[in-house]
Enzyme design. Structure first.
Site, PDB file in Angstrom:
ATOM      1  N   ARG A  48     -31.395   1.990 -33.393  1.00  0.00           N
ATOM      2  CA  ARG A  48     -31.511   0.555 -33.715  1.00  0.00           C
ATOM      3  C   ARG A  48     -30.506  -0.270 -32.921  1.00  0.00           C
ATOM      4  O   ARG A  48     -30.836  -1.353 -32.438  1.00  0.00           O
ATOM      5  CB  ARG A  48     -31.320   0.318 -35.215  1.00  0.00           C
ATOM      6  CG  ARG A  48     -32.473   0.832 -36.037  1.00  0.00           C
ATOM      7  CD  ARG A  48     -32.182   0.732 -37.524  1.00  0.00           C
ATOM      8  NE  ARG A  48     -31.005   1.519 -37.831  1.00  0.00           N
ATOM      9  CZ  ARG A  48     -30.008   1.136 -38.615  1.00  0.00           C
ATOM     10  NH1 ARG A  48     -30.025  -0.026 -39.216  1.00  0.00           N
ATOM     11  NH2 ARG A  48     -28.975   1.908 -38.832  1.00  0.00           N
ATOM     12  N   ASN A  80     -34.752   0.985 -40.126  1.00  0.00           N
ATOM     13  CA  ASN A  80     -35.006   2.366 -40.510  1.00  0.00           C
ATOM     14  C   ASN A  80     -35.964   2.367 -41.692  1.00  0.00           C
ATOM     15  O   ASN A  80     -35.818   1.551 -42.604  1.00  0.00           O
ATOM     16  CB  ASN A  80     -33.718   3.066 -40.927  1.00  0.00           C
ATOM     17  CG  ASN A  80     -32.880   3.506 -39.751  1.00  0.00           C
ATOM     18  OD1 ASN A  80     -33.352   3.603 -38.628  1.00  0.00           O
ATOM     19  ND2 ASN A  80     -31.612   3.783 -40.012  1.00  0.00           N
TER      20      ASN A  80
END
Length: 90
Positions: free
Chosen positions: A20, A38
């Protein structure tokens, strides 16, 4: 300049490896907005929106992700553009 917006889902070794963070950095470098989150099943959801050619560049990058990750599968579909600006992670 035409804008595109896609929701992307990636599977593989994509959590706990900075996926990320690197996705956010790449998106900001390309001037895109959206998010990278996530998901509970171990995948990552990415929403990207911006100029068509830059979104296409990001899709190409997401096929492999950062070198710390191992993307085994990727799916994407057109999506409504995000509200607001910037690129966010959870």
């Amino acid at each position: 300049m035409r804008e595109q917006s896609f929701v992307v889902r990636v599977w593989g070794q994509v959590q706990g490896v900075g996926f990320r963070y690197f996705t956010r950095e790449q998106a900001l470098e390309l001037g895109l907005r959206g998010h990278a989150y996530n998901l509970e099943d171990g995948s990552v959801e990415i929403l990207i929106c911006g100029p068509e050619h830059r979104v296409q560049m990001m899709l190409g990058w997401l096929e492999h992700g950062p070198r710390t990750a191992e993307v085994t599968r990727m799916e994407y579909a057109e999506a409504p553009p995000p509200k607001g600006s910037g690129f966010h992670t959870n």
